[in-house]
Design a protein around this motif. Structure first.
Motif, short mmCIF file in Angstrom:
data_model
loop_
_atom_site.label_atom_id
_atom_site.label_comp_id
_atom_site.label_asym_id
_atom_site.label_seq_id
_atom_site.Cartn_x
_atom_site.Cartn_y
_atom_site.Cartn_z
N LYS A 59 98.70 37.83 34.00
CA LYS A 59 99.82 37.59 34.63
C LYS A 59 99.18 36.58 36.04
N GLU A 60 98.63 37.00 36.69
CA GLU A 60 97.53 36.04 37.59
C GLU A 60 97.47 34.35 37.00
N MET A 61 97.04 34.33 35.60
CA MET A 61 96.65 32.96 35.14
C MET A 61 97.73 32.19 34.89
N SER A 62 98.50 32.93 33.91
CA SER A 62 99.93 32.63 33.62
C SER A 62 100.49 31.83 35.00
N LYS A 63 100.78 32.09 36.15
CA LYS A 63 101.25 31.69 37.14
C LYS A 63 100.50 30.28 37.61
N GLN A 64 99.29 30.77 37.57
CA GLN A 64 98.39 29.55 37.99
C GLN A 64 98.32 28.59 37.12
N ALA A 65 98.46 28.81 35.90
CA ALA A 65 98.45 27.54 35.04
C ALA A 65 99.77 27.34 34.67
N GLY A 66 100.37 28.09 35.27
CA GLY A 66 102.29 27.10 34.71
C GLY A 66 102.91 27.49 33.38
N LEU A 67 102.18 29.09 32.84
CA LEU A 67 102.48 28.68 31.74
C LEU A 67 103.02 30.05 31.63
N SER A 68 104.17 29.77 30.61
CA SER A 68 104.76 31.69 30.51
C SER A 68 103.91 32.80 30.12
N TYR A 69 104.05 34.11 30.65
CA TYR A 69 102.65 35.36 29.98
C TYR A 69 102.70 35.22 28.52
N PRO A 70 103.71 34.65 27.70
CA PRO A 70 103.25 35.10 26.56
C PRO A 70 102.32 34.37 25.88
N THR A 71 102.99 32.87 26.61
CA THR A 71 101.44 31.56 26.14
C THR A 71 100.35 31.65 26.64
N MET A 72 100.05 32.79 27.80
CA MET A 72 98.67 32.83 27.90
C MET A 72 98.58 33.85 27.20
N ARG A 73 98.55 34.54 27.42
CA ARG A 73 98.48 36.25 26.09
C ARG A 73 98.30 35.54 24.76
N ASN A 74 98.23 34.17 24.17
CA ASN A 74 98.52 34.03 22.64
C ASN A 74 97.27 33.32 22.99
N LYS A 75 96.98 32.74 23.54
CA LYS A 75 95.70 31.74 24.05
C LYS A 75 94.09 32.81 24.43
N MET A 76 94.73 34.33 25.28
CA MET A 76 93.44 34.83 25.13
C MET A 76 93.42 36.13 23.56
N ASP A 77 94.84 36.02 22.42
CA ASP A 77 94.16 36.80 21.84
C ASP A 77 93.52 35.81 21.19
N ASP A 78 94.20 34.25 20.84
CA ASP A 78 93.16 33.40 19.98
C ASP A 78 91.30 33.66 20.47
N LEU A 79 91.74 33.37 21.80
CA LEU A 79 90.16 33.28 21.80
C LEU A 79 89.77 35.05 21.78
N ILE A 80 90.12 35.52 21.68
CA ILE A 80 89.47 37.70 21.54
C ILE A 80 89.43 36.96 20.09
N THR A 81 90.48 36.24 19.17
CA THR A 81 89.77 36.62 17.17
C THR A 81 88.62 35.34 17.01
N LYS A 82 88.42 34.75 18.29
CA LYS A 82 87.31 33.44 17.61
C LYS A 82 86.33 34.25 18.27
N ILE A 83 85.46 35.20 19.27
CA ILE A 83 84.89 35.47 19.76
C ILE A 83 84.13 36.97 18.63
N GLU A 84 85.56 37.35 18.62
CA GLU A 84 85.14 38.27 17.40
C GLU A 84 84.83 37.75 15.53
N GLN A 85 84.64 36.90 15.08
CA GLN A 85 84.20 36.17 14.48
C GLN A 85 83.05 35.38 14.25
N LEU A 86 82.88 35.46 16.22
CA LEU A 86 80.95 34.88 16.16
C LEU A 86 80.22 35.81 16.25
#
Length: 90
Positions: A59-86
């Motif tokens: 929530k704080e990250m989305s506020k600082q970046a000026g993005l919606s919470y769902p957008t930031m959550r999607n970025k987080m989920d994509d990053l989690i998926t990439k780290i799991e693959q690595l």
């Protein structure tokens, strides 16, 4: 200077082959795989750093970046998926 993590010729992940102490000039050579977090690109590493610095608050990250919470959550989920693959490729 930015640490290269991907081969410019074939896009494969690079390994570390040599490290040198700037103080005593000792050199260590071998074939060492990069840690998972260093295999991420600079933007992904910055995202993780910002996540930690915001005390794990998307929530704080989305506020600082000026993005919606769902957008930031999607970025987080994509990053989690990439780290799991690595990690699974270790």
């Amino acid at each position: 200077m930015k640490l290269p993590i991907v081969c410019p010729s074939c896009d494969n992940t690079l390994n570390v082959s040599q490290m040198k102490c700037p103080s005593c000039k000792t050199e260590v050579s071998g074939d060492y795989e990069l840690p998972v977090l260093l295999k991420l690109n600079r933007d992904e590493q910055d995202f993780i750093l910002n996540f930690l610095l915001s005390s794990g608050s998307i929530k704080e990250m989305s506020k600082q970046a000026g993005l919606s919470y769902p957008t930031m959550r999607n970025k987080m989920d994509d990053l989690i998926t990439k780290i799991e693959q690595l990690k699974n490729n270790l």
